[in-house]
Design a protein around this motif. Structure first.
Motif, PDB file in Angstrom:
ATOM      1  N   VAL A   1       0.848  -1.201   0.000  1.00 32.92           N
ATOM      2  CA  VAL A   1       0.000   0.000   0.000  1.00 32.92           C
ATOM      3  C   VAL A   1       0.883   1.251   0.000  1.00 32.92           C
ATOM      4  O   VAL A   1       0.635   2.197  -0.749  1.00 32.92           O
ATOM      5  N   TYR A   2       1.918   1.234   0.827  1.00 28.64           N
ATOM      6  CA  TYR A   2       2.846   2.369   0.901  1.00 28.64           C
ATOM      7  C   TYR A   2       3.515   2.615  -0.449  1.00 28.64           C
ATOM      8  O   TYR A   2       3.580   3.750  -0.926  1.00 28.64           O
ATOM      9  N   ARG A   3       3.988   1.552  -1.089  1.00 31.34           N
ATOM     10  CA  ARG A   3       4.643   1.680  -2.389  1.00 31.34           C
ATOM     11  C   ARG A   3       3.666   2.192  -3.442  1.00 31.34           C
ATOM     12  O   ARG A   3       4.005   3.042  -4.262  1.00 31.34           O
ATOM     13  N   GLY A   4       2.433   1.711  -3.416  1.00 29.12           N
ATOM     14  CA  GLY A   4       1.406   2.199  -4.345  1.00 29.12           C
ATOM     15  C   GLY A   4       1.122   3.681  -4.148  1.00 29.12           C
ATOM     16  O   GLY A   4       0.990   4.430  -5.117  1.00 29.12           O
ATOM     17  N   GLU A   5       1.054   4.089  -2.893  1.00 29.72           N
ATOM     18  CA  GLU A   5       0.830   5.518  -2.611  1.00 29.72           C
ATOM     19  C   GLU A   5       2.025   6.361  -3.068  1.00 29.72           C
ATOM     20  O   GLU A   5       1.842   7.468  -3.582  1.00 29.72           O
ATOM     21  N   CYS A   6       3.225   5.847  -2.899  1.00 34.08           N
ATOM     22  CA  CYS A   6       4.418   6.582  -3.368  1.00 34.08           C
ATOM     23  C   CYS A   6       4.384   6.741  -4.887  1.00 34.08           C
ATOM     24  O   CYS A   6       4.721   7.807  -5.411  1.00 34.08           O
ATOM     25  N   ASN A   7       3.976   5.695  -5.595  1.00 33.56           N
ATOM     26  CA  ASN A   7       3.850   5.787  -7.056  1.00 33.56           C
ATOM     27  C   ASN A   7       2.775   6.791  -7.449  1.00 33.56           C
ATOM     28  O   ASN A   7       2.934   7.533  -8.418  1.00 33.56           O
ATOM     29  N   THR A   8       1.685   6.821  -6.696  1.00 34.53           N
ATOM     30  CA  THR A   8       0.622   7.797  -6.963  1.00 34.53           C
ATOM     31  C   THR A   8       1.136   9.212  -6.742  1.00 34.53           C
ATOM     32  O   THR A   8       0.809  10.129  -7.503  1.00 34.53           O
ATOM     33  N   VAL A   9       1.953   9.402  -5.714  1.00 35.44           N
ATOM     34  CA  VAL A   9       2.543  10.729  -5.458  1.00 35.44           C
ATOM     35  C   VAL A   9       3.388  11.160  -6.652  1.00 35.44           C
ATOM     36  O   VAL A   9       3.324  12.321  -7.082  1.00 35.44           O
ATOM     37  N   ILE A  10       4.149  10.258  -7.205  1.00 36.24           N
ATOM     38  CA  ILE A  10       4.991  10.586  -8.370  1.00 36.24           C
ATOM     39  C   ILE A  10       4.117  11.004  -9.552  1.00 36.24           C
ATOM     40  O   ILE A  10       4.410  11.996 -10.234  1.00 36.24           O
ATOM     41  N   GLU A  11       3.036  10.257  -9.775  1.00 41.86           N
ATOM     42  CA  GLU A  11       2.134  10.612 -10.879  1.00 41.86           C
ATOM     43  C   GLU A  11       1.491  11.978 -10.656  1.00 41.86           C
ATOM     44  O   GLU A  11       1.390  12.793 -11.583  1.00 41.86           O
ATOM     45  N   VAL A  12       1.063  12.245  -9.440  1.00 50.38           N
ATOM     46  CA  VAL A  12       0.423  13.525  -9.139  1.00 50.38           C
ATOM     47  C   VAL A  12       1.445  14.658  -9.233  1.00 50.38           C
ATOM     48  O   VAL A  12       1.099  15.776  -9.657  1.00 50.38           O
ATOM     49  N   GLU A  13       2.684  14.406  -8.854  1.00 48.08           N
ATOM     50  CA  GLU A  13       3.726  15.423  -9.023  1.00 48.08           C
ATOM     51  C   GLU A  13       3.886  15.781 -10.497  1.00 48.08           C
ATOM     52  O   GLU A  13       4.048  16.954 -10.844  1.00 48.08           O
ATOM     53  N   ARG A  14       3.823  14.776 -11.369  1.00 47.94           N
ATOM     54  CA  ARG A  14       3.879  15.044 -12.812  1.00 47.94           C
ATOM     55  C   ARG A  14       2.691  15.893 -13.243  1.00 47.94           C
ATOM     56  O   ARG A  14       2.825  16.806 -14.045  1.00 47.94           O
ATOM     57  N   GLU A  15       1.506  15.538 -12.723  1.00 48.08           N
ATOM     58  CA  GLU A  15       0.309  16.323 -13.046  1.00 48.08           C
ATOM     59  C   GLU A  15       0.455  17.772 -12.589  1.00 48.08           C
ATOM     60  O   GLU A  15       0.039  18.697 -13.290  1.00 48.08           O
ATOM     61  N   VAL A  16       1.041  17.964 -11.416  1.00 49.42           N
ATOM     62  CA  VAL A  16       1.256  19.319 -10.902  1.00 49.42           C
ATOM     63  C   VAL A  16       2.199  20.085 -11.822  1.00 49.42           C
ATOM     64  O   VAL A  16       1.960  21.255 -12.150  1.00 49.42           O
ATOM     65  N   ILE A  17       3.252  19.429 -12.255  1.00 52.22           N
ATOM     66  CA  ILE A  17       4.209  20.077 -13.157  1.00 52.22           C
ATOM     67  C   ILE A  17       3.529  20.446 -14.473  1.00 52.22           C
ATOM     68  O   ILE A  17       3.713  21.552 -14.989  1.00 52.22           O
ATOM     69  N   GLU A  18       2.727  19.524 -15.002  1.00 50.61           N
ATOM     70  CA  GLU A  18       2.000  19.815 -16.245  1.00 50.61           C
ATOM     71  C   GLU A  18       0.990  20.942 -16.045  1.00 50.61           C
ATOM     72  O   GLU A  18       0.850  21.818 -16.905  1.00 50.61           O
ATOM     73  N   ALA A  19       0.300  20.928 -14.913  1.00 47.85           N
ATOM     74  CA  ALA A  19      -0.684  21.979 -14.630  1.00 47.85           C
ATOM     75  C   ALA A  19       0.005  23.327 -14.475  1.00 47.85           C
ATOM     76  O   ALA A  19      -0.510  24.355 -14.932  1.00 47.85           O
ATOM     77  N   ARG A  20       1.187  23.340 -13.861  1.00 51.93           N
ATOM     78  CA  ARG A  20       1.931  24.584 -13.701  1.00 51.93           C
ATOM     79  C   ARG A  20       2.380  25.119 -15.065  1.00 51.93           C
ATOM     80  O   ARG A  20       2.273  26.313 -15.336  1.00 51.93           O
ATOM     81  N   ALA A  21       2.837  24.218 -15.930  1.00 55.77           N
ATOM     82  CA  ALA A  21       3.250  24.635 -17.277  1.00 55.77           C
ATOM     83  C   ALA A  21       2.059  25.167 -18.062  1.00 55.77           C
ATOM     84  O   ALA A  21       2.167  26.197 -18.743  1.00 55.77           O
ATOM     85  N   ALA A  22       0.927  24.484 -17.955  1.00 60.14           N
ATOM     86  CA  ALA A  22      -0.280  24.961 -18.649  1.00 60.14           C
ATOM     87  C   ALA A  22      -0.712  26.307 -18.098  1.00 60.14           C
ATOM     88  O   ALA A  22      -1.103  27.207 -18.855  1.00 60.14           O
ATOM     89  N   MET A  23      -0.626  26.469 -16.785  1.00 55.40           N
ATOM     90  CA  MET A  23      -0.995  27.748 -16.173  1.00 55.40           C
ATOM     91  C   MET A  23      -0.075  28.870 -16.659  1.00 55.40           C
ATOM     92  O   MET A  23      -0.547  29.976 -16.974  1.00 55.40           O
ATOM     93  N   GLN A  24       1.215  28.599 -16.752  1.00 59.95           N
ATOM     94  CA  GLN A  24       2.148  29.615 -17.239  1.00 59.95           C
ATOM     95  C   GLN A  24       1.853  29.983 -18.691  1.00 59.95           C
ATOM     96  O   GLN A  24       1.919  31.151 -19.072  1.00 59.95           O
ATOM     97  N   ALA A  25       1.515  28.987 -19.501  1.00 65.85           N
ATOM     98  CA  ALA A  25       1.175  29.265 -20.903  1.00 65.85           C
ATOM     99  C   ALA A  25      -0.091  30.119 -20.983  1.00 65.85           C
ATOM    100  O   ALA A  25      -0.158  31.067 -21.768  1.00 65.85           O
ATOM    101  N   ARG A  26      -1.097  29.787 -20.173  1.00 67.60           N
ATOM    102  CA  ARG A  26      -2.339  30.588 -20.174  1.00 67.60           C
ATOM    103  C   ARG A  26      -2.079  31.989 -19.657  1.00 67.60           C
ATOM    104  O   ARG A  26      -2.686  32.956 -20.119  1.00 67.60           O
ATOM    105  N   ARG A  27      -1.151  32.122 -18.711  1.00 66.89           N
ATOM    106  CA  ARG A  27      -0.797  33.454 -18.191  1.00 66.89           C
ATOM    107  C   ARG A  27      -0.180  34.303 -19.307  1.00 66.89           C
ATOM    108  O   ARG A  27      -0.521  35.473 -19.469  1.00 66.89           O
ATOM    109  N   GLN A  28       0.713  33.692 -20.081  1.00 64.63           N
ATOM    110  CA  GLN A  28       1.331  34.432 -21.182  1.00 64.63           C
ATOM    111  C   GLN A  28       0.292  34.836 -22.228  1.00 64.63           C
ATOM    112  O   GLN A  28       0.337  35.948 -22.757  1.00 64.63           O
ATOM    113  N   GLU A  29      -0.648  33.937 -22.509  1.00 71.16           N
ATOM    114  CA  GLU A  29      -1.711  34.274 -23.459  1.00 71.16           C
ATOM    115  C   GLU A  29      -2.561  35.427 -22.932  1.00 71.16           C
ATOM    116  O   GLU A  29      -2.929  36.331 -23.687  1.00 71.16           O
TER     117      GLU A  29
END
Length: 150
Positions: free
Chosen positions: A73-101
């Motif tokens: 369960v712990y390992r699964g949650e750690c993998n989920t954290v990694i995936e969500v961190e990627r989502e956060v990075i993608e969301a931040r990049a999308a937010m920066q692009a929308r800010r520039q627009e």
């Protein structure tokens, strides 16, 4: 003198709508980013709780099957954290692009607004000059009509 008419008014309206739409899209991107950050914080909290139980909460008896299940369960949650961190990075990049627009749309709108302000000022000065010319003409007629006092 005729009423003020700005020839680029349709462009101003169009750019105003574009700026409003860009602002809405940027706000939506910020919302997605904040939600991703909140989800990541909640997952990290859960992983910290699991780590506490797994590594520091050992009791007198060690049950390998329970420890293995908890570790999965712990390992699964750690993998989920990694995936969500990627989502956060993608969301931040999308937010920066929308800010520039949004910034670009706002800059284009301000350009048209400045042009309109300058055109209004020119129109106002033309009106003032025309009024002054009429007043000068009226004063000239009065001076011509009034007898000379000497």
């Amino acid at each position: 003198m005729k009423k003020f008419r700005f020839p680029l008014q349709p462009v101003g309206v169009l750019r105003s709508h574009q700026e409003l739409r860009a602002r809405e899209v940027f706000a939506a991107a910020v919302h997605v980013y904040v939600q991703a950050e909140e989800r990541l914080a909640a997952l990290r909290q859960r992983v910290a709780e699991l780590a506490e139980v797994l590594f520091h909460g050992r009791t007198d008896r060690f049950l390998a099957a329970d420890a293995a299940a908890l570790f999965r369960v712990y390992r699964g949650e750690c993998n989920t954290v990694i995936e969500v961190e990627r989502e956060v990075i993608e969301a931040r990049a999308a937010m920066q692009a929308r800010r520039q627009e949004y910034i670009e749309a706002n800059r284009r709108l301000k350009t048209v607004q400045k042009l309109e302000e300058k055109a209004r000022e020119r129109h106002r000065l033309e009106l003032l000059r025309a009024e002054q010319g009429e007043l000068d003409e009226l004063a000239g007629f009065r001076a011509f009509r009034s007898p000379v006092l000497s």
